[in-house]
Design a protein around this motif. Structure first.
Motif, mmCIF file in Angstrom:
data_model
loop_
_atom_site.group_PDB
_atom_site.id
_atom_site.type_symbol
_atom_site.label_atom_id
_atom_site.label_comp_id
_atom_site.label_asym_id
_atom_site.label_seq_id
_atom_site.Cartn_x
_atom_site.Cartn_y
_atom_site.Cartn_z
ATOM 1 N N TYR A 147 47.002 43.053 44.288
ATOM 2 C CA TYR A 147 46.578 42.672 42.940
ATOM 3 C C TYR A 147 45.060 42.670 42.828
ATOM 4 N N LEU A 148 44.591 43.135 41.671
ATOM 5 C CA LEU A 148 43.172 43.146 41.338
ATOM 6 C C LEU A 148 43.064 42.916 39.839
ATOM 7 N N HIS A 149 42.117 42.092 39.418
ATOM 8 C CA HIS A 149 41.900 42.004 37.974
ATOM 9 C C HIS A 149 40.494 42.457 37.634
ATOM 10 N N SER A 150 40.332 42.960 36.425
ATOM 11 C CA SER A 150 39.011 43.343 35.966
ATOM 12 C C SER A 150 38.169 42.091 35.791
ATOM 13 N N THR A 151 36.861 42.281 35.727
ATOM 14 C CA THR A 151 35.969 41.136 35.638
ATOM 15 C C THR A 151 34.753 41.489 34.791
ATOM 16 N N ARG A 152 34.169 40.464 34.185
ATOM 17 C CA ARG A 152 32.903 40.631 33.485
ATOM 18 C C ARG A 152 31.769 40.000 34.285
ATOM 19 N N ARG A 153 32.031 39.695 35.551
ATOM 20 C CA ARG A 153 31.018 39.075 36.417
ATOM 21 C C ARG A 153 30.602 40.081 37.495
ATOM 22 N N PRO A 154 29.483 40.781 37.321
ATOM 23 C CA PRO A 154 29.039 41.722 38.348
ATOM 24 C C PRO A 154 28.603 40.994 39.614
ATOM 25 N N VAL A 155 28.688 41.700 40.743
ATOM 26 C CA VAL A 155 28.279 41.143 42.033
ATOM 27 C C VAL A 155 27.182 42.028 42.599
ATOM 28 N N LEU A 342 43.131 22.397 33.252
ATOM 29 C CA LEU A 342 42.346 23.342 32.476
ATOM 30 C C LEU A 342 41.587 24.276 33.411
ATOM 31 N N GLY A 343 41.875 25.571 33.299
ATOM 32 C CA GLY A 343 41.163 26.574 34.072
ATOM 33 C C GLY A 343 39.927 27.063 33.346
ATOM 34 N N PHE A 344 39.304 28.113 33.903
ATOM 35 C CA PHE A 344 37.968 28.504 33.476
ATOM 36 C C PHE A 344 37.900 30.027 33.327
ATOM 37 N N GLU A 345 37.979 30.496 32.078
ATOM 38 C CA GLU A 345 37.847 31.913 31.734
ATOM 39 C C GLU A 345 38.720 32.786 32.637
ATOM 40 N N GLU A 346 38.115 33.613 33.511
ATOM 41 C CA GLU A 346 38.913 34.508 34.356
ATOM 42 C C GLU A 346 39.676 33.763 35.446
ATOM 43 N N LEU A 347 39.238 32.556 35.770
ATOM 44 C CA LEU A 347 39.895 31.781 36.828
ATOM 45 C C LEU A 347 41.137 31.109 36.238
ATOM 46 N N MET A 348 42.216 31.848 36.198
ATOM 47 C CA MET A 348 43.442 31.365 35.563
ATOM 48 C C MET A 348 44.574 31.107 36.554
ATOM 49 N N TYR A 349 44.680 31.938 37.587
ATOM 50 C CA TYR A 349 45.868 31.866 38.450
ATOM 51 C C TYR A 349 45.850 30.624 39.335
ATOM 52 N N ALA A 350 44.740 30.330 39.996
ATOM 53 C CA ALA A 350 44.700 29.143 40.850
ATOM 54 C C ALA A 350 44.981 27.871 40.048
ATOM 55 N N PRO A 351 44.348 27.671 38.877
ATOM 56 C CA PRO A 351 44.713 26.493 38.083
ATOM 57 C C PRO A 351 46.172 26.484 37.649
ATOM 58 N N LEU A 352 46.718 27.668 37.343
ATOM 59 C CA LEU A 352 48.128 27.742 36.967
ATOM 60 C C LEU A 352 49.021 27.252 38.090
ATOM 61 N N ARG A 353 48.782 27.757 39.299
ATOM 62 C CA ARG A 353 49.657 27.387 40.407
ATOM 63 C C ARG A 353 49.462 25.928 40.803
#
Length: 467
Positions: A147-155, A342-353
Motif C-alpha cells: 500500500y502507498l498513498h499520495s501525499t502533499r508533503r514533499p520530503v 480525531l486524526g490529522f489530514e493524511e494521517l487517517m489509518y493509524a487513528p482509525l485503527r
C-alpha cells in the motif's frame, strides 16, 4: 430514526441522487449526505457516511466498509456478499440511530477482517487526503497487497515517483514518494482507491502516468460510490483500448448525481447568503485539560502509507493495537460515554485503527472517529445537512504550500447537546506537533472536552543519494 442528511441541499439546489447498481443493497442516499462546497468549480460535496472524514463515525463501520470494498475486488461469493450487505445496511441504520447494546458495525467488521485464504498480490494506491485510510483498508482485505498513498508533503532528497492533478480539489498537487521505487513494480493489478468516482479524471491521469513508467495489464478503480456518467465510463474504456490493458471499476453503490444547469451560481449564492448568518457562540469557561500520552508506537512501524506499507507492517500493527488502546483508555475520564478519536489530514489509518481498538475495549462507550481536513465546506446546523458545525484553526505542520486554514467538522455539538463528546483523543504525527497545534486546534478542542494527545513518529525514507 433521523432523516437523510442531504435533504437541506437537495431542496435548495435541486440536486437529486439516482441509484443504479446496489450490490450490497445500500444506495447512494444510504452512503452519502450532501453539503455545499466553498469552491467555485463544484457546488456540492458528497459527504460519506462510512469514510469517517467529515462525519464522526463508528470506526468499525469505517474499517468494515473499506474491507468490504477490498473483498469485492478479491471476489466475494454470493452468500457471503448477501450476509455482508445485510450487515452493512444494519450498521448504517444503527449509525443514524444507535440502539442500546447493538453492535452491527462490529459484526460487519468481524465477518470481513480475516484475510482471504489466498492473499491477492496488488499495488494499492489511495488518494490524499480523503482516501488514505480507505486505501489502507482495501489493502487489508486483499491480504497480500503493498500500500502507498499520495501525499502533499514533499520530503527533501526523496524525488517523487510520479505526480498527478485532481482538478476539482482546492489543493491539487499530489506526490507518490515510495521509500523504495521497487514497490511500484509489485506483482498483480494496480488498485486506485478514492472515496468517490465523480468523473474518473484523476484516476485516468494516474493510470497514464503509472503505465508510462511501468506498463501493466490490469488496473482497478475502487470507490465507495461511483457517480460517473456514460461519457466518463466511455473515456475509461477508450483508455483501456489505447493502453492494451484491462481497467475495472468497483464500488459499494453506483448511480448518478443530477445537477441543475445553474447549480454553480446557485451554490455561490447559497454560500453567500448562509455565511451572513450570525456565528454560533463559542463555549465559555475554563479550558478542559490536555494530557499527552506516549503510545509506545514501535519505531520500526510506519505511521501510515505515505512511503509504503507492507503486509508485515499490517501484522505488526495488529499485534500492537490492543496495548496502545489500553494506554489510551487509561487517560480518559471514567464517566466519558461519547469519545472522539480525531486524526490529522493524511494521517487517517493509524487513528482509525486506534479508535477501532478503543471501541472494542470500551463496549459501554460510543467511540467515534473522524479527521481534520483542508477542504473548506459550508456548515449549517440543521439535521438535514451533513456538515453541522465547523472548527477553524491554522495549519500546524509547516505545509509546503504555505499557511492556511484547516477544519474539523461535526466535532462541536452545535445546538444538539446529545452530539457533544465527553472526551477527545487527538492523534497527530511529529511533523504536526508544533506550537501552532497547541494554540490552534488543541485549544479549540479543549473548549469542548478533555483532550488526550498522542504523537506518532514519522518514518522518513533515507535520501536516495545516501544509500
Amino acid at each position: 430514526m433521523t432523516g437523510w442528511n442531504g435533504a437541506w441541499v437537495a431542496e435548495r439546489l435541486g440536486i437529486a441522487l439516482r441509484d443504479a447498481d446496489r450490490p450490497f443493497g445500500a444506495g447512494l442516499r444510504d452512503l452519502v449526505g450532501l453539503a455545499v462546497r466553498r469552491n467555485p468549480r463544484r457546488a456540492h460535496l458528497l459527504v460519506s457516511a462510512v469514510l469517517g472524514k467529515h462525519v464522526p463515525t463508528d470506526p468499525r463501520l469505517v474499517h468494515g466498509a473499506g474491507l468490504l470494498l477490498g473483498r469485492r475486488i478479491a471476489g466475494l461469493p454470493q452468500p457471503a456478499a448477501d450476509a455482508a450487505g445485510a450487515a452493512l445496511r444494519a450498521a448504517l441504520a444503527a449509525e443514524r440511530n444507535p440502539p442500546d447494546g447493538a453492535r452491527p458495525a462490529a459484526r460487519l467488521r468481524d465477518m470481513l477482517r480475516e484475510a482471504p485464504a489466498a492473499p491477492m498480490p496488488a499495488l494499492v494506491i489511495g488518494y490524499a487526503e480523503t482516501a488514505t485510510a480507505l486505501g489502507h483498508s482495501v489493502a487489508d482485505a486483499l491480504g497480500g497487497a503493498v500500500y502507498l498513498h499520495s501525499t502533499r508533503r514533499p520530503v527533501p532528497g526523496v524525488p517523487p515517483y510520479g505526480g498527478f492533478e485532481e482538478e476539482h480539489s482546492h489543493a491539487t498537487s499530489h506526490l507518490l514518494l515510495p521509500a523504495d521505487p521497487a514497490l511500484m513494480e509489485t506483482a498483480g493489478p494496480v488498485v486506485l482507491v478514492d472515496d468517490e468516482l465523480s468523473t474518473g479524471t484523476t484516476a485516468l491521469n494516474t493510470i497514464r502516468a503509472l503505465h508510462a513508467a511501468h506498463p501493466r495489464d490490469h488496473y482497478v478503480l475502487a470507490s465507495l460510490v461511483d457517480v460517473r456518467g456514460p461519457q466518463d465510463r466511455a473515456r475509461m474504456a477508450a483508455l483501456a483500448d489505447e493502453l492494451g490493458a484491462r481497467i475495472d471499476a468497483v464500488a459499494l453503490a453506483r448511480g448518478r448525481v443530477e445537477l441543475p444547469a445553474d447549480v454553480l451560481r446557485a451554490g455561490r449564492e447559497l454560500v453567500a447568503a448562509t455565511a451572513c448568518a450570525p456565528a454560533p457562540p463559542r463555549p465559555c469557561g475554563r479550558a478542559h485539560p490536555l494530557v499527552r500520552i506516549d503510545l509506545a508506537w514501535p519505531q520500526d512501524l510506519p505511521e501510515g502509507g505515505r512511503h509504503g506499507f507492507l503486509p508485515e507492517h499490517r501484522r505488526h500493527l495488529e499485534a500492537e493495537l490492543p496495548a496502545m488502546a489500553a494506554r489510551l483508555a487509561e487517560t480518559l475520564p471514567a464517566a466519558a460515554r461519547r469519545v472522539l478519536v480525531l486524526g490529522f489530514e493524511e494521517l487517517m489509518y493509524a487513528p482509525l485503527r486506534l479508535a477501532e481498538a478503543l471501541a472494542d475495549l470500551l463496549p459501554a462507550a460510543q467511540v467515534r472517529y473522524s479527521t481534520t481536513t483542508r477542504s473548506p465546506v459550508l456548515a449549517v446546523d440543521d439535521p438535514g445537512y451533513a456538515i453541522r458545525t465547523r472548527l477553524t484553526f491554522p495549519a500546524h505542520d509547516d505545509p509546503a504550500d504555505g499557511p492556511g486554514e484547516r477544519y474539523a467538522y461535526n466535532v462541536a455539538p452545535g445546538g444538539d447537546r446529545d452530539r457533544a463528546f465527553e472526551a477527545i483523543v487527538l492523534v497527530v504525527d511529529r511533523a504536526g506537533d508544533t506550537p501552532l497545534l497547541e494554540k490552534g486546534l488543541a485549544a479549540r478542542l479543549r473548549e469542548l472536552a478533555p483532550v488526550t494527545m498522542a504523537v506518532l513518529p514519522v518514518r522518513t525514507p533515507a535520501r536516495r543519494g545516501d544509500r
